[in-house]
Design an enzyme around this catalytic site. Structure first.
Site, short mmCIF file in Angstrom:
data_model
loop_
_atom_site.label_atom_id
_atom_site.label_comp_id
_atom_site.label_asym_id
_atom_site.label_seq_id
_atom_site.Cartn_x
_atom_site.Cartn_y
_atom_site.Cartn_z
CG ASP B 11 -1.94 -1.09 1.19
OD1 ASP B 11 -2.30 -1.51 0.07
OD2 ASP B 11 -2.41 -1.53 2.26
CG ASP B 130 -12.28 -1.89 -1.14
OD1 ASP B 130 -11.46 -2.83 -1.27
OD2 ASP B 130 -11.98 -0.70 -1.33
#
Lengths: 211, 252
Positions: B11, B130
């Site tokens: 990330d 998500d």
């Protein structure tokens, strides 16, 4: 030695050129690795790499529409018998015909057709995506110095169905045995991506440079 | 036999690797190029970069990072975060990404999946979803880094992504992300069983057993993990050796 990667608008050329440069460096060879979009540079090359990403039809369409490209390639490969390496769809283009996306004729260098992988087992996914082992059918110098496991990175939903087993240089197992590499005289191609297959992939590129 | 893939995920925020819990509380975890190059050498099957800030000014940093990483990695590289247009995808592919992951933009406009799959091939289009649990066996799609509900059922949207030409689904459980309590197995299983394209399980891995469960119980083709690798809890080799001992087929 001049190794040219033909850029006909098909996906990630950069990773191919980086990997070939790395392989040449490993060998300590002073190879010039270049990406070419100008078809006149084909004849000035010692070896050609034909990449290919996306659908057979789109790749074939683009290649066949490039003025003079097919003639130059035929002269390089068929008349002059110089070495060519096709990767993924680039390899599939060596066939007579590909059925993907409505269908298109291929270069017709290796007899066979490119058909969708027929999956019956519902647990198997398409695309055939990831690392799979290959079985070498033709103990060619191009497969020299590979590690014992022979894993390579694949990503495809269509496969090369060769008319003659002689032209299948390697296979892999995905429900059935499918073509992993083809060979005919000076023409070599892999369904897997050597540029994304770590050490084994680099070895194959080194062997191609040494071919 | 096709191997299950182990994918370390970086990330990236402002050019640095970060990792948070439930998408917030970010902790610095190093230089992305350096990390990627270590993963490349230590047996990662793919490497994934998610630009979690994804602001416009951050684009150039990301493209530069992708470029540098692609130069030293010979495994597939997936990049995502803030991808809105076909041109964004093209720029990332030109910088050296092999696959591009689309999230918010694909949900707002599923035609983007279709258009980009036709142009670049399904093999490089990953749709990232998500998911948040909103009922028994029911999950809802969230966007904007997990901040907004899209009011879409995860399974329905995953099927739409598949029929639009996505090559793969990156499925993150927002309830599990960063908790180290294991993947959401029911979610992974539901999506994987109902799709023909590969599903990557993501969010929540804390132990070796969690990784095995994602594959064996969840039916994932690949597993994504971040913090367990970054902070050196496990090496990729340890993960693979454990999986092999549990009869999961991996590339060692």
């Amino acid at each position: 030695m001049i190794i040219s990667i033909l850029d006909y608008g098909s996906g990630n050329i950069k990773s191919v050129s980086k990997a070939v440069e790395y392989a040449a460096l490993n060998l300590g060879k002073s190879a010039r690795v270049q990406v070419i979009a100008d078809i006149n540079k084909i004849k000035l090359s010692d070896k050609i790499i034909l990449p290919g990403q996306g659908s057979f039809k789109q790749c074939a369409d683009t290649l066949f529409k490039m003025t003079g490209a097919i003639d130059e390639l035929n002269e390089f490969v068929i008349q002059k018998k110089k070495y060519i390496f096709g990767i993924c769809v680039g390899m599939q283009l060596f066939s007579d015909y590909g059925y993907e996306d409505g269908g298109h004729k291929g270069l017709g260098w290796i007899e066979g057709e490119v058909k969708k992988i027929n999956i019956i087992d519902s647990k198997l996914k398409l695309p055939h995506m990831g690392w799979n082992e290959i079985k070498i059918k033709n103990d060619h110098g191009l497969f020299k110095n590979l590690s014992n496991d022979k894993h390579f990175y694949f990503v495809h939903s269509y496969h090369f169905v060769a008319s003659s087993e002689i032209n299948v240089a390697a296979s892999t197992l995905y429900q059935d045995e499918i073509t992993a590499a083809v060979i005919k005289d000076n023409i070599f191609g892999t369904q897997f991506h050597p540029e994304k297959s770590q050490t084994n992939g680099i070895k194959i590129l080194e062997n191609f440079i040494n071919w | 036999m096709l191997k299950k893939r182990i994918i370390p995920c970086l990330d990236v925020k402002n050019g640095r690797v970060v990792k948070g819990i439930n998408f917030i509380n970010l902790v610095d975890a190093g230089d992305p190029v350096e990390q990627a190059s270590i993963y490349n050498k230590s047996g990662a099957d793919e490497i994934c970069f998610l630009d979690i800030t994804a602001s416009n000014e951050n684009r150039d940093i990301l493209l530069d990072t992708v470029k540098k990483t692609a130069e030293c990695c010979f495994v597939p590289l997936t990049v995502g975060g803030g991808v809105r247009t076909v041109q964004d995808i093209r720029n990332l592919l030109l910088a050296g990404a092999d696959k591009v992951s689309i999230n918010t933009a694909a949900i707002k406009n599923p035609d983007l999946i279709k258009e980009s799959a036709l142009k670049f091939g399904s093999q490089c289009i990953v749709v990232a979803i998500d998911a948040k649990k909103t009922g028994d066996n029911k999950w809802t799609v969230f966007t904007h880094g997990g901040r907004e509900s899209a009011n879409l059922d995860v399974l329905e949207f995953a099927k739409l992504a598949q029929s639009s030409g996505a090559g793969e689904i990156l499925l993150t459980s927002m309830d599990k992300d960063g908790t180290k309590s294991g993947y959401d197995i029911e979610l992974t299983k539901t999506i994987s069983e109902n799709l023909t394209i590969p599903v990557i399980a993501s969010g929540g891995v804390g132990t070796l057993e969690h990784i095995k469960d994602g594959i064996v119980l969840g039916g994932a083709s690949a597993v994504l993990a971040a913090s367990i690798f970054h902070f050196g809890k496990y090496s990729i080799k340890e993960v693979k050796e454990y999986l092999k001992s549990q009869s999961v087929s991996v590339r060692i």
